[in-house]
Motif scaffolding. Sequence first.
Motif, short mmCIF file in Angstrom:
data_model
loop_
_atom_site.label_atom_id
_atom_site.label_comp_id
_atom_site.label_asym_id
_atom_site.label_seq_id
_atom_site.Cartn_x
_atom_site.Cartn_y
_atom_site.Cartn_z
N VAL A 3 0.84 -1.21 0.00
CA VAL A 3 0.00 0.00 0.00
C VAL A 3 0.86 1.25 0.00
O VAL A 3 0.56 2.23 -0.70
N ILE A 4 1.94 1.25 0.77
CA ILE A 4 2.81 2.43 0.86
C ILE A 4 3.40 2.75 -0.51
O ILE A 4 3.40 3.91 -0.96
N GLU A 5 3.91 1.73 -1.20
CA GLU A 5 4.52 1.95 -2.51
C GLU A 5 3.47 2.42 -3.52
O GLU A 5 3.72 3.33 -4.32
N ARG A 6 2.29 1.81 -3.48
CA ARG A 6 1.23 2.21 -4.42
C ARG A 6 0.72 3.61 -4.13
O ARG A 6 0.37 4.37 -5.04
N THR A 21 -7.31 1.34 -3.06
CA THR A 21 -6.85 1.68 -1.71
C THR A 21 -5.80 2.78 -1.74
O THR A 21 -5.80 3.67 -0.88
N ALA A 22 -4.92 2.74 -2.72
CA ALA A 22 -3.87 3.76 -2.81
C ALA A 22 -4.46 5.15 -2.99
O ALA A 22 -3.98 6.12 -2.39
N GLN A 23 -5.52 5.27 -3.78
CA GLN A 23 -6.15 6.57 -3.98
C GLN A 23 -6.86 7.04 -2.72
O GLN A 23 -6.81 8.22 -2.38
N VAL A 24 -7.49 6.13 -2.01
CA VAL A 24 -8.16 6.48 -0.75
C VAL A 24 -7.14 6.99 0.26
O VAL A 24 -7.34 8.04 0.89
N VAL A 25 -6.03 6.28 0.41
CA VAL A 25 -4.99 6.68 1.35
C VAL A 25 -4.36 8.00 0.92
O VAL A 25 -4.10 8.88 1.75
#
Length: 234
Positions: free
Chosen positions: A3-6, A187-191
């Motif tokens: 998730v962090i990388e994305r 999830t990456a866009q939400v974060v």
Amino acid sequence: MGVIERTWDWLTTGAHWSGTDGVWHRLGEHLFLTAVCLLISCAIALPVAVLLGHVGKGGALAVNISNVGRAVPTFAVLVLLLLSPLGTHGSWPTVIALVLFAIPPLLTNAYVGMREVDRDMIEAARGMGMTGGQVIARVELPLAFPLIVTGVRSAAVQVVATTTLAALAGGGGLGRIITAGFRLTDTAQVVSGALLVAGLALLVEGAFVLLQRLLDPMRRPRPKAAAAPGTAPA
């Protein structure tokens, strides 16, 4: 890829920052809505708090009534307004909900700041012949300034964070990035959207802290008295 990388990849992709759905456009919408709601809240709460704090009557009741709003979730108020006839009037449900949310800290801090001014200083100012308006402008407001700005800062940060809910009512702002991420199960866009909102709130907090230090009349250096003729300066 985690998730962090994305999330980092999403934030560093130029296409996500341009266009009507890009970060810069959504950031402008977010700041505009925040500024409008904060200005309306200040125009309502600050004059009332200053006046009640000056006369010393009715302030406690007003503060208690405004604080009732803190117990009601902003999202619940927004939903009720959307279901009312106001729901067909564009951004007004969001604006009203955010204004109601911002008034309590503004009213409370400004009123407390006015009431904490030393009564002896106020009586001395009146003894010098100052009118009520002069006492407010020259004595009470300068001394209450730190608490007033603290209330404005608190309201601004809360509104910045809560303006994200505007997306649920079809409004603009950074919340649209989060809702779009949920819709796309990205999830990456939400974060990324959540990080952008958090970062903006921190920047607004820091800006108000700096503004308070620059504008606080009690922090301004007093001009040095001119030396008497024929004497060496100290």
